[in-house]
Design a protein around this motif. Sequence first.
Motif, mmCIF file in Angstrom:
data_model
loop_
_atom_site.group_PDB
_atom_site.id
_atom_site.type_symbol
_atom_site.label_atom_id
_atom_site.label_comp_id
_atom_site.label_asym_id
_atom_site.label_seq_id
_atom_site.Cartn_x
_atom_site.Cartn_y
_atom_site.Cartn_z
ATOM 1 N N TRP A 1 -37.762 46.930 -1.540
ATOM 2 C CA TRP A 1 -37.448 46.050 -0.425
ATOM 3 C C TRP A 1 -37.160 44.669 -1.005
ATOM 4 N N GLN A 2 -35.923 44.227 -0.857
ATOM 5 C CA GLN A 2 -35.516 42.924 -1.390
ATOM 6 C C GLN A 2 -35.858 42.781 -2.879
ATOM 7 N N PHE B 1 -40.538 44.111 11.411
ATOM 8 C CA PHE B 1 -40.519 44.028 9.950
ATOM 9 C C PHE B 1 -39.081 44.003 9.439
ATOM 10 N N GLY B 2 -38.787 43.051 8.568
ATOM 11 C CA GLY B 2 -37.474 42.956 7.952
ATOM 12 C C GLY B 2 -36.443 42.162 8.720
ATOM 13 N N ALA B 3 -36.762 41.746 9.955
ATOM 14 C CA ALA B 3 -35.814 40.971 10.746
ATOM 15 C C ALA B 3 -35.973 39.479 10.463
ATOM 16 N N ASP C 1 -40.356 35.707 4.682
ATOM 17 C CA ASP C 1 -41.128 36.812 4.125
ATOM 18 C C ASP C 1 -40.775 37.015 2.650
ATOM 19 N N VAL C 2 -39.473 37.010 2.377
ATOM 20 C CA VAL C 2 -39.008 37.187 1.006
ATOM 21 C C VAL C 2 -39.504 36.045 0.126
ATOM 22 N N ALA C 3 -39.407 34.827 0.624
ATOM 23 C CA ALA C 3 -39.838 33.664 -0.153
ATOM 24 C C ALA C 3 -41.335 33.732 -0.468
ATOM 25 N N LEU C 4 -42.118 34.214 0.483
ATOM 26 C CA LEU C 4 -43.560 34.335 0.248
ATOM 27 C C LEU C 4 -43.857 35.389 -0.811
ATOM 28 N N VAL C 5 -43.153 36.520 -0.758
ATOM 29 C CA VAL C 5 -43.368 37.554 -1.771
ATOM 30 C C VAL C 5 -42.965 37.023 -3.148
ATOM 31 N N LYS C 6 -41.872 36.295 -3.210
ATOM 32 C CA LYS C 6 -41.458 35.689 -4.480
ATOM 33 C C LYS C 6 -42.516 34.730 -5.003
ATOM 34 N N ALA C 7 -43.234 34.071 -4.075
ATOM 35 C CA ALA C 7 -44.267 33.105 -4.451
ATOM 36 C C ALA C 7 -45.600 33.765 -4.785
ATOM 37 N N GLY C 8 -45.669 35.114 -4.674
ATOM 38 C CA GLY C 8 -46.880 35.809 -5.078
ATOM 39 C C GLY C 8 -47.724 36.383 -3.963
ATOM 40 N N LEU D 1 -46.913 41.256 1.395
ATOM 41 C CA LEU D 1 -46.403 41.253 2.757
ATOM 42 C C LEU D 1 -46.785 42.572 3.408
ATOM 43 N N ALA D 2 -47.323 42.509 4.629
ATOM 44 C CA ALA D 2 -47.821 43.723 5.278
ATOM 45 C C ALA D 2 -47.368 43.810 6.727
ATOM 46 N N TYR D 3 -47.320 45.045 7.200
ATOM 47 C CA TYR D 3 -46.919 45.310 8.586
ATOM 48 C C TYR D 3 -47.561 46.602 9.045
ATOM 49 N N LEU D 4 -48.091 46.605 10.264
ATOM 50 C CA LEU D 4 -48.618 47.811 10.897
ATOM 51 C C LEU D 4 -47.805 48.064 12.152
ATOM 52 N N LYS D 5 -47.251 49.252 12.271
ATOM 53 C CA LYS D 5 -46.345 49.556 13.372
ATOM 54 C C LYS D 5 -47.121 49.958 14.624
#
Length: 279
Positions: free
Chosen positions: A35-36, A71-73, A78-85, A88-92
């Motif tokens: 993902w990304q 999620f993903g919209a 979200d991407v910037a936070l993952v890049k920063a370490g 990322l989580a989601y419960l459907k």
Amino acid sequence: MHPYSLLTAAVVALALPAVAPAADPKPFPGQPTKWQGFARHDFRVGGLDATVVVPDAPLPGRPWAWRGEFFGAFADCDVALVKAGWHLAYLKVPDLFGSPKAVKHWEGFHAEMVKEYGMHPKPGLIGLSRGGLYCMNWAAAHPDRTLAVYLDNAVCDFKSWPGGQPKKLGTGKGSEGEWKKLLAAHDFKSDAEAVAYKLNPVDNLAPLAKAKVPLLLVYGDRDTVVPHAENSELVYDRYKALGGPVERVVKPGQDHHPHGLKDVAPVVKFFTAALEPKK
């Protein structure tokens, strides 16, 4: 009524967890996909679909951002936070509108993330549109398990959406179909019971303010779906009056879409500051 039952290792000591993190975290299950550009794990928790994206270099204390919905919209932040370490989580749990049923599912997911996978006891929450109901209702029920809440054109009063014009409860477009789903999610027997409900986020800010949970509100001032005056702006004014820490970024002339900011640095900075030791 339905009551709701960067960045050092020293950060971890700041949290007073209601759930103790795992000493030896398990790896996330499932064959990872991408993902990304990051490893994405899809698995089941409590019979529900869950997604976790793992950063290449996780921060000390394993902080995570929890997406309330979609999620993903509009996922630049979200991407910037993952890049920063950040993980990322989601419960459907769609069509539950942040109801007590949704909060109960979230409790199980939170316990799993912390106890089994060693995640930080206090996730940062991302509430986009109706995801605001999930995030704010979780935060009100569990301020001790909430790091900070970022709201993006967020629903903070279900009378405004999906109620709105169809139910003569707000100025927005509303949705008859989503209103019916909302009644079912909350087990409301009538429109009147829904209108009398006192635990919408706009009416239930005191627990967050008392715990000094930081809020960041990003919203357009021409939102015809989730009107800012009935949602984000009302939360901002009331939270500030309660002494809660709150920031906002108003997008002049913007409707409900597009969500987010062209430059998401303020969002990353907001969550990073929530992690830092308080002076």
